[in-house]
Design an enzyme around this catalytic site. Structure first.
Site, PDB file in Angstrom:
ATOM      1  N   ARG A   1       1.642   1.285  15.167  1.00 20.45           N
ATOM      2  CA  ARG A   1       1.248   1.123  13.767  1.00 20.45           C
ATOM      3  C   ARG A   1       1.695  -0.250  13.268  1.00 20.45           C
ATOM      4  NH1 ARG A   1       5.685   4.822  10.511  1.00 20.45           N
ATOM      5  NH2 ARG A   1       4.541   4.089   8.709  1.00 20.45           N
TER       6      ARG A   1
ATOM      7  N   THR B   1       6.241  26.838   6.416  1.00 21.08           N
ATOM      8  CA  THR B   1       4.949  26.200   6.161  1.00 21.08           C
ATOM      9  C   THR B   1       3.822  27.103   6.645  1.00 21.08           C
ATOM     10  OG1 THR B   1       6.087  24.124   6.579  1.00 21.08           O
ATOM     11  CG2 THR B   1       3.716  24.014   6.339  1.00 21.08           C
TER      12      THR B   1
ATOM     13  N   LYS C   1       3.105  29.832   4.223  1.00 16.81           N
ATOM     14  CA  LYS C   1       2.276  29.406   3.087  1.00 16.81           C
ATOM     15  C   LYS C   1       0.795  29.403   3.462  1.00 16.81           C
ATOM     16  CE  LYS C   1       5.167  26.876   0.026  1.00 16.81           C
ATOM     17  NZ  LYS C   1       4.501  27.452  -1.139  1.00 16.81           N
TER      18      LYS C   1
ATOM     19  N   SER D   1      -2.006  26.866  -4.970  1.00 15.47           N
ATOM     20  CA  SER D   1      -1.633  28.266  -5.188  1.00 15.47           C
ATOM     21  C   SER D   1      -2.144  28.769  -6.534  1.00 15.47           C
ATOM     22  CB  SER D   1      -0.115  28.447  -5.136  1.00 15.47           C
ATOM     23  OG  SER D   1       0.377  28.023  -3.896  1.00 15.47           O
TER      24      SER D   1
ATOM     25  N   HIS E   1       0.847  -1.207   0.000  1.00 15.65           N
ATOM     26  CA  HIS E   1       0.000   0.000   0.000  1.00 15.65           C
ATOM     27  C   HIS E   1       0.879   1.252   0.000  1.00 15.65           C
ATOM     28  CE1 HIS E   1      -2.939   3.019   1.177  1.00 15.65           C
ATOM     29  NE2 HIS E   1      -2.236   3.283   2.267  1.00 15.65           N
TER      30      HIS E   1
ATOM     31  N   TRP F   1       7.008   0.063   3.993  1.00 14.63           N
ATOM     32  CA  TRP F   1       7.517   0.826   2.839  1.00 14.63           C
ATOM     33  C   TRP F   1       8.865   1.444   3.177  1.00 14.63           C
ATOM     34  CZ3 TRP F   1       8.739   5.911   1.459  1.00 14.63           C
ATOM     35  CH2 TRP F   1       8.520   6.875   2.436  1.00 14.63           C
TER      36      TRP F   1
ATOM     37  N   ASP G   1       6.557  22.190 -26.020  1.00 13.69           N
ATOM     38  CA  ASP G   1       6.578  20.828 -25.497  1.00 13.69           C
ATOM     39  C   ASP G   1       7.618  20.780 -24.386  1.00 13.69           C
ATOM     40  OD1 ASP G   1       6.628  17.923 -25.143  1.00 13.69           O
ATOM     41  OD2 ASP G   1       5.702  17.818 -27.125  1.00 13.69           O
TER      42      ASP G   1
ATOM     43  N   HIS H   1      14.731  13.078  12.349  1.00 14.91           N
ATOM     44  CA  HIS H   1      13.563  13.178  13.234  1.00 14.91           C
ATOM     45  C   HIS H   1      12.638  11.981  13.059  1.00 14.91           C
ATOM     46  CE1 HIS H   1      11.464  15.758   9.941  1.00 14.91           C
ATOM     47  NE2 HIS H   1      11.083  14.517   9.825  1.00 14.91           N
ATOM     48  N   HIS H   2      12.916  11.168  12.040  1.00 11.01           N
ATOM     49  CA  HIS H   2      12.190   9.896  11.914  1.00 11.01           C
ATOM     50  C   HIS H   2      12.809   8.829  12.807  1.00 11.01           C
ATOM     51  CE1 HIS H   2       9.886  11.179   8.316  1.00 11.01           C
ATOM     52  NE2 HIS H   2      10.960  11.920   8.095  1.00 11.01           N
TER      53      HIS H   2
ATOM     54  N   SER I   1      13.142   6.366 -13.655  1.00 11.61           N
ATOM     55  CA  SER I   1      12.045   7.101 -14.272  1.00 11.61           C
ATOM     56  C   SER I   1      11.901   8.486 -13.630  1.00 11.61           C
ATOM     57  CB  SER I   1      10.761   6.306 -14.126  1.00 11.61           C
ATOM     58  OG  SER I   1       9.642   7.131 -14.272  1.00 11.61           O
ATOM     59  N   SER I   2      11.973   8.529 -12.295  1.00 14.24           N
ATOM     60  CA  SER I   2      11.816   9.813 -11.605  1.00 14.24           C
ATOM     61  C   SER I   2      12.948  10.763 -11.948  1.00 14.24           C
ATOM     62  CB  SER I   2      11.815   9.621 -10.094  1.00 14.24           C
ATOM     63  OG  SER I   2      10.666   8.968  -9.687  1.00 14.24           O
TER      64      SER I   2
ATOM     65  N   HIS J   1      13.048  11.876   3.779  1.00 13.62           N
ATOM     66  CA  HIS J   1      12.425  13.121   4.195  1.00 13.62           C
ATOM     67  C   HIS J   1      12.205  14.087   3.037  1.00 13.62           C
ATOM     68  CE1 HIS J   1      10.250  15.411   6.909  1.00 13.62           C
ATOM     69  NE2 HIS J   1      10.783  16.468   6.360  1.00 13.62           N
TER      70      HIS J   1
ATOM     71  N   TYR K   1       8.489  15.894   0.899  1.00 12.91           N
ATOM     72  CA  TYR K   1       8.274  17.225   0.319  1.00 12.91           C
ATOM     73  C   TYR K   1       8.151  17.153  -1.187  1.00 12.91           C
ATOM     74  CZ  TYR K   1       9.126  18.842   4.985  1.00 12.91           C
ATOM     75  OH  TYR K   1       9.021  19.026   6.329  1.00 12.91           O
TER      76      TYR K   1
ATOM     77  N   GLU L   1      11.724  13.210   0.177  1.00 14.86           N
ATOM     78  CA  GLU L   1      10.658  12.552  -0.582  1.00 14.86           C
ATOM     79  C   GLU L   1       9.265  13.036  -0.167  1.00 14.86           C
ATOM     80  OE1 GLU L   1      10.407  10.481  -3.096  1.00 14.86           O
ATOM     81  OE2 GLU L   1       8.289   9.938  -2.857  1.00 14.86           O
TER      82      GLU L   1
END
Lengths: 519, 385
Positions: A443, A321, A324, A261, A69, A134, A98, A295-296, A162-163, A246, A250, A248
Site C-alpha cells: 500500500r 461481530t 450481530k 439496527s 485522504h 494517517w 435537547d 494486531h496492527h 471536539s470529540s 484500534h 470501532y 477508533e
C-alpha cells in the site's frame, strides 16, 4: 407551545445556536463537505494509479494525498457525520428536549471547521502537508517530517477536544435525559451503540493527544520518546497510536451498527432479532477493542508470546461481530420486506461489511498476516469496513430520516440509482484490491509493477464511478430540501418504530418539551 | 418489483462469485507461475504453510458467507411485502443465539491451532547457517554478510529502473520497479537469518515468495529467516511507508546453488580486497572524475539532477560548497546536513568513491576548481573528526 421559541434569524442562528437539531444539521453538512474534500484527494490518488508510471503528481505529493485522504475521511467526514446524527436523533429517540450540555455542544462543533482549515492549510506550506500516512509513524513523522507537522499536531489536538466534548455530551444526555420509563434496555440500538462509542472516545482521544504531544516534544523540546538514539523507541509510538487507533475503528463502525439496527427492522416490518444480545455484542466488541491493538503491528518484531496473545484476542472479535450479522439476517427472516433506498443501503452495508469482516478474520491470523500486512489486501479490507460499513450506513441514515428532518420526501428513483451506482462503483474499486494485495502490491505506493496494472485501472474506474455518484446524492438531498414533495405523516415508513416517529413532520424546532410516556 | 429482487440478488452475489474465483485462482499459483490474484506459496516451507492457512481460512469464510448470504437472499426473495406476506413477530431464540456464539468459537479454536504451530515455527531462529544484516535507508537497502571468513562483504542495493521509464519517456521493462543494481545473493536449501535494522525511518523488508516480511527499525535489530528450496530470482518491495520514494526501493533476492554462491562470495571478497588496495593509491584527476561520474549517477543524481541543477537537493552547479573549501565539501557529503534530505554518505560510500564523487562535483557542471581529493584525504578527514 414552542412557537415563541423559533430559531433566531440570520447567521447568528448558526453561530450561537444551542439547538441540537441546528447543531446536528451543521455537523452533517460539514462532514459532507469533508467527505467531498477527502474524496477529491482519493480521486487524485486513483488518477495517479490509473496506469503504471508517474503521470500527474510527484511521489511526495502523492504521500500527502494518501495522508490527507485518511485524516480527512476519518476525522472530518465519518466521525462528525455520526456525531451530527447523534445530535439530531438521540434526544428525539429518548424523548429529551435537547442535549444535556447545549453550550458545549455549540462549542464542540464550532472548533471543528477551524481545525480542518488549519489541517488543510498545511497543503500550502513550505515543505508540503504531512506525507507520513494517517498513522503517522515516528520517526518519519518526527525527525524526518516536514515543518507542517507542528500544525498537524495542533489540529489533531483541537479535533480531539471536539470529540471529547461531543462524547461527554452524549454520555450526559443518555444517562440523564431519558424520558420516564425509558430504561436502558428499552433504548433504541442507535442510542446504545452511541453511548458505548462515546465511552470509547473519552477513553482513547486523550491517548491520541498524548501521542501527538510526545511527538511535539520530540520535535521541538529535545526529548526522545520515539528516537532510539536518545533512549526512546519508535515502536512505542505504534503501541500508543494503535491503543487509540484500534478503538477508533470501532468508534467509526459502532454507530453504523446502530443505524442499520434501526433501519433493517423498519423495512422488514418485524422487531429487531436479539435486542439484548445486540447490546451485549456491542459492549463486547468495545471491550475487545482495547486489548487487540498490536494486531496492527505483527511485523514489528514482538516476542512470539505477544503475537499469540494478540492473535487469539483478535480472533475473538469474530464472535460478537458474527452475532450481530446473524441477528440482522434473522430480523429479515420471515419479515415483510420492502426495498426503499435506506433499506438498500443497509443491505449493501450488511453484505459488504460482512465481507470486510471475513477479510478481518483472515488478517487476524498472524502467520498469514506476514503476507497480508501493509499490502493492498489491507486497503481493501478496511475500505469494505469504513466505506461500505460506515459510509453506506450513514447514507442509509440520511435517506431514512431526511423526510422527518425537513418534512419533504426525497426522490426514490434517484435514491435507488444512487445506491446501485455506489454499490457497483464501490465493488469495482475495492474488490480488485484484494487481488493485487495478495499478489504482492504494497500500500501507499505512487507507482507499481506491471503485473498490477489491470486491476489498478479497474480500481480507478470504480473510484471515479463511486466518487461521481456522490454528486447525485448531494443533488438529491438539496432537491428534497428545496422542492421535495411535502409530507406531514408522522411515520414516514410504516414499519418504523421509536419516539422520533411520534413527533410531527417536519420535526419542530423544539421537541419533547414535556417528556413522553414510555411504556 | 420482483425484477428488483433478482437484480439485487445477482449483483450482491457478485462478490461471492469473485471470492470463489479468487479461491480457484489459488490452484494456478501452485504451478510455480506467480499468481496475479492470490497469495504465492513461494519457495519455502513456511510460505507453503502460510499459504495453506490462508486458503483454509478463506474457505471457511466462503462457506460461512454462502450460508449467511444464502439465508439473507432467500428472505429477500421470499419474505417480501410485495408478495403479500404477513411478518412474523418472533424476536429472540436462546437456542440459536447460543448456537451461533458457540459454533464460531469452536471454528476459531480449530483455526488457532495450526496458526499457533506455524507462528512458533516462524519464530524458531535456531540453526541458521548464515547471517545477513539488512539495513533500510531512504531509499535503498544495504546488505552485509556477517559470519564469513575473509573480507567483509557489504553493498547497497537500489532501484535500477531508469527515471525515463518511470516518467513514461521510454517503454517499461518486464521488471519495472522490481529491479535493482545489485541483488542480494543467498544459497539454496540453506537457512539464512536476516538481521533487520534501519538507518533513518522504519522500513519493512518484504519478499512474498520467501515468506518474509519484517520491519527494519532504526536503533533496533529484528530477526527473521528464510530457507529457499528453489533457485531463482525473487522480487519484493519495502512495505512500510518511509517517505517520498517508498515505492521505489525494491528488493531482489537471487537464490543460487551453494557452489554458485561460494563463487559469488569469493568474487565479492576479492572486490572488497581490491577497494582496500585502491584506498592506498593515488589517482589522477581524470581517473577520479571518471569514477566520480558513475558514483554521482548512482548516489546523487536523484536529488541533485543530471546536470547538477538541483531538485529535491540544492544545485551543485555553481554551489558555494562545491566551489568552496574542500574540508567543508567533504563534511557535507560524508556527514549529511541535519534536518534536510541530504544524507550522510560517509558510511554508504567507500573512501575511493567518496574522494571520486567530491572531485567530480568540483570539476563538473561548470564547476572548475581543478583540485581533487585522494582516498587518503577522505580517510584522514573521517579519522580527524
Amino acid at each position: 407551545m414552542g412557537a415563541h421559541h423559533g430559531p433566531a434569524k440570520g447567521l447568528g442562528r448558526w453561530l450561537f445556536t444551542t439547538n441540537h437539531k441546528d447543531i446536528g444539521t451543521m455537523y452533517l453538512w460539514f462532514s459532507f463537505a469533508m467527505f467531498i474534500l477527502g474524496g477529491a484527494f482519493a480521486m487524485i490518488i486513483r488518477a495517479e494509479l490509473f496506469q503504471p508510471g508517474m503521470q500527474l503528481v510527484e511521489p511526495g505529493f502523492f504521500n500527502q494525498m494518501t495522508t490527507m485522504h485518511g485524516l480527512v475521511m476519518v476525522f472530518g467526514a465519518i466521525m462528525p457525520a455520526f456525531v451530527g446524527l447523534a445530535n439530531w436523533m438521540i434526544p428525539m429517540m429518548i424523548g429529551a428536549p435537547d442535549m444535556a450540555l447545549p453550550r458545549m455542544n455549540n462549542w464542540s462543533f464550532w472548533i471543528l471547521p477551524p481545525a480542518f482549515l488549519i489541517l488543510a492549510s498545511t497543503l500550502l506550506m513550505e515543505g508540503g502537508a504531512p506525507g507520513f500516512g494517517w498513522t503517522f509513524y515516528a520517526p518519519l513523522s518526527t525527525t524526518y517530517a516536514p515543518p507542517s507537522v507542528t500544525v498537524f499536531i495542533f489540529s489533531i489536538h483541537v479535533l480531539g477536544l471536539s470529540s471529547i466534548m461531543g462524547s461527554i455530551n452524549i454520555i450526559a444526555t443518555v444517562m440523564n435525559m431519558r424520558a420516564p420509563g425509558m430504561t436502558y434496555m428499552k433504548m433504541p440500538l442507535f442510542v446504545w451503540t452511541w453511548l458505548i462509542t462515546a465511552f470509547l472516545l473519552v477513553a482513547v482521544m486523550p491517548v491520541l493527544a498524548g501521542c501527538v504531544t510526545m511527538m511535539l516534544m520530540d520535535i521541538h523540546f529535545g526529548t526522545s520518546f520515539f528516537s532510539a538514539a536518545g533512549g526512546g523507541d519508535p515502536v512505542l509510538f505504534q503501541h500508543v497510536f494503535w491503543f487509540f487507533g484500534h478503538p477508533e475503528v470501532y468508534i467509526i463502525i459502532l454507530p453504523a451498527f446502530g443505524v442499520v439496527s434501526q433501519i433493517i427492522p423498519a423495512f422488514s416490518r418485524k422487531p429487531l432479532f436479539g435486542y439484548d444480545s445486540m447490546v451485549y455484542a456491542t459492549a463486547s466488541i468495545a471491550f475487545l477493542s482495547f486489548i487487540v491493538w498490536a494486531h496492527h503491528m505483527y511485523t514489528v518484531g514482538m516476542p512470539v508470546a505477544g503475537e499469540l496473545y494478540f492473535m487469539y484476542a483478535t480472533m475473538l472479535i469474530a464472535v460478537p461481530t458474527g452475532v450481530k450479522v446473524f441477528n440482522w439476517v434473522s430480523t429479515m427472516w420471515r419479515g415483510a420486506m420492502s426495498f426503499e433506498t435506506p433499506m438498500l443501503f443497509s443491505l449493501g452495508f450488511l453484505v459488504l461489511f460482512t465481507i470486510g469482516g471475513f477479510t478481518g478474520l483472515m488478517l487476524s491470523i498472524a502467520p498469514s498476516d506476514f503476507q497480508y500486512h501493509d499490502s493492498y489486501f489491507v486497503v481493501a479490507h478496511f475500505h469494505y469496513v469504513m466505506v461500505a460499513g460506515a459510509v453506506f450506513s450513514m447514507t442509509a441514515a440520511v435517506y431514512y430520516w431526511l423526510p422527518k428532518w425537513c418534512g419533504k420526501m426525497y426522490n426514490e428513483t434517484m435514491g435507488k440509482t444512487h445506491f446501485w451506482i455506489s454499490f457497483i462503483g464501490f465493488n469495482l474499486t475495492f474488490f480488485p484490491q484484494h487481488f493485487v494485495g495478495l499478489a504482492g502490491m504494497p500500500r501507499r505506493i505512487p507507482d507499481y509493477a506491471l503485473q498490477f496494472a489491470d486491476f489498478n485501472m479497474m480500481s480507478s474506474v470504480g473510484a471515479f464511478i463511486y466518487g461521481s455518484s456522490q454528486i447525485l446524492f448531494l443533488y438529491n438531498v438539496i432537491a428534497t430540501i428545496v422542492s421535495g414533495k411535502p409530507t406531514s405523516e408522522e411515520k414516514t415508513w410504516d414499519g418504523a418504530e421509536g419516539l422520533e416517529w411520534t413527533v410531527p413532520t417536519p420535526a419542530p424546532y423544539h421537541t419533547f418539551e414535556t417528556p413522553p410516556a414510555v411504556r | 418489483m420482483c425484477f428488483e429482487a433478482k437484480r439485487l440478488y445477482r449483483l450482491a452475489l457478485g462478490p461471492v462469485l469473485m471470492l470463489l474465483a479468487m479461491v480457484s485462482a489459488g490452484a494456478w499459483a501452485a504451478d510455480g507461475e506467480r499468481s496475479t490474484v492470490n497469495m504465492s506459496p513461494g519457495v519455502t516451507e513456511v510460505g507453503q504453510t502460510i499459504f495453506d492457512l490462508h486458503m483454509i481460512i478463506l474457505w471457511i469464510c466462503v462457506i460461512i458467507g454462502v450460508l449467511v448470504f444464502g439465508v439473507m437472499f432467500y428472505s429477500i426473495i421470499y419474505h417480501r411485502k410485495s408478495r403479500g406476506v404477513t411478518p412474523a413477530t418472533f424476536h429472540e431464540s436462546t437456542t440459536v443465539e447460543i448456537a451461533w456464539t458457540v459454533v464460531p468459537f469452536i471454528i476459531l479454536i480449530a483455526m488457532a491451532v495450526p496458526a499457533t504451530k506455524t507462528l512458533i515455527d516462524i519464530y524458531n531462529f535456531d540453526d541458521a547457517e548464515m547471517d545477513i544484516m539488512v539495513t533500510g535507508y531512504q531509499w535503498k537497502w544495504k546488505y552485509e554478510y556477517l559470519n564469513d571468513a575473509g573480507e567483509n562483504v557489504q553493498f547497497f542495493s537500489s532501484l535500477s529502473t531508469p527515471q525515463s521509464e518511470i516518467l513514461n519517456a521510454e517503454a517499461k521493462g518486464e521488471h519495472y520497479l522490481l529491479e535493482v543494481d545489485e541483488p542480494v545473493v543467498i544459497p539454496v536449501n540453506t537457512k539464512v537469518r536476516f538481521l533487520m535494522t534501519a538507518n533513518d525511518v522504519i522500513h519493512s523488508w518484504w519478499v512474498p515468495e520467501l515468506a518474509v516480511k519484517k520491519d527494519a527499525i532504526p536503533g533496533f535489530i529484528n530477526e527473521t529467516w528464510t530457507l529457499a528450496t528453489e533457485e531463482g530470482i525473487y522480487r519484493g518491495q519495502c512495505a512500510e511507508l518511509c517517505g517520498k520514494d517508498h515505492g521505489f526501493m525494491p528488493i531482489v533476492v537471487n537464490v543460487v546453488s551453494k557452489e554458485e554462491y561460494a563463487e559469488w562470495l569469493a568474487g565479492k571478497q576479492a572486490e572488497a580486497a581490491k577497494i582496500k588496495e585502491l584506498m592506498a593509491q593515488t589517482f589522477s584527476l581524470e581517473e577520479l572524475v571518471e569514477r566520480g561520474k558513475g558514483v554521482y549517477e548512482r548516489s546523487c543524481l536523484a536529488c541533485h539532477g543530471a546536470n547538477g541543477e538541483g531538485g529535491v537537493g540544492t544545485a551543485i552547479a555553481g554551489s558555494a560548497i562545491a566551489n568552496g573549501d574542500m574540508q567543508g565539501h567533504l563534511d557535507v557529503v560524508a556527514n549529511g546536513v541535519a534536518g534536510t534530505a541530504m544524507q550522510a554518505f560517509g558510511g554508504q560510500l567507500n573512501d575511493v568513491d567518496l574522494a571520486a564523487v567530491v572531485t567530480y562535483q568540483r570539476n563538473a557542471f561548470g564547476n572548475n576548481m581543478g583540485d581533487m581529493a585522494q582516498p587518503i584525504d577522505v580517510y584522514n578527514f573521517k579519522n580527524g573528526q
